[in-house]
Design an enzyme around this catalytic site. Structure first.
Site, short mmCIF file in Angstrom:
data_model
loop_
_atom_site.label_atom_id
_atom_site.label_comp_id
_atom_site.label_asym_id
_atom_site.label_seq_id
_atom_site.Cartn_x
_atom_site.Cartn_y
_atom_site.Cartn_z
N GLY A 1 -36.00 -20.92 -7.64
CA GLY A 1 -34.77 -19.86 -6.83
C GLY A 1 -35.42 -18.68 -6.68
O GLY A 1 -35.31 -17.98 -5.58
N CYS A 2 -36.30 -18.18 -7.32
CA CYS A 2 -37.06 -16.80 -7.06
C CYS A 2 -37.86 -17.15 -5.94
O CYS A 2 -38.07 -15.90 -4.98
CB CYS A 2 -37.78 -16.24 -8.55
N SER A 3 -38.55 -18.02 -5.99
CA SER A 3 -39.62 -18.11 -4.99
C SER A 3 -39.00 -18.68 -3.55
O SER A 3 -39.52 -18.20 -2.22
CB SER A 3 -40.74 -19.24 -5.04
#
Length: 189
Positions: free
Chosen positions: A77-79
């Site tokens: 999700g962060c990437s």
């Protein structure tokens, strides 16, 4: 090193007893989650290497800064969504008076640097590491995520104006991707 920013102290004394029945006095920070109107705590974060300390209170003094926290570098999700949204919106945010955009994660500075390089953050988003979670703990925005190694940051975003929180968005479940995304921030000039 954690110290109060502009003499705002976010802690009180607590007492504890050891199991040997010997009384011991200890001081512990008792935190309440950061909220709009709070001064941010002063903490040293790291950019690119352990030798490059960045005090977050000094960085935000006299400036408007967007800061967002993520559970971990290189996580899906962060990437795929969170960091890329801030990279894509960096020019727009800076045109609205934002001096710096900062990504913080409970990771080491080398990991944050490599993750930033992978996403072409140079000149757009500063990748700051909080290796021991000192800053995240002071904000009371941490969570325990055993699959990611234990203590991590909740997913959040904030606008800081002269070291004061003027907007704060914390994901209701701490890790989702809704209110803390770049396009959800309302930056006031």
């Amino acid at each position: 090193m954690l110290r109060p920013c502009r003499s705002i102290v976010r802690g009180i004394s607590a007492f504890a007893k050891e199991s040997t029945c010997r009384s011991v006095h200890t001081t512990a920070l008792v935190m309440a989650p950061v909220k709009v109107g709070d001064q941010i705590p002063s903490a040293d974060l790291f950019e690119d290497s352990p030798a490059n300390k960045v005090n977050i209170c000094d960085l935000t003094s006299g400036k408007k800064v967007v800061l967002f926290g993520v559970p971990g570098a290189f996580t899906p999700g962060c990437s795929k969504t969170h960091l890329p949204g801030y990279v894509q919106n960096a020019d727009k945010m800076k045109s609205e008076g934002v001096s710096d955009i900062v990504c913080v994660s409970v990771n080491d500075p080398y990991v944050m640097s490599a993750w930033g390089n992978q996403h072409n953050t140079k000149g757009k988003v500063r990748m700051l590491a909080d290796p021991n979670g000192v800053f995240i703990k002071a904000l009371d925005l941490g969570t325990n995520l055993p699959p990611l190694g234990g203590f991590r940051s909740k997913r959040f975003s904030m606008v800081i104006d002269d070291s004061k929180v003027v907007e704060l968005n914390v994901e209701p479940d701490g890790t989702g991707l809704s209110c803390s995304l770049a396009d959800k921030l309302k930056i006031k000039k």
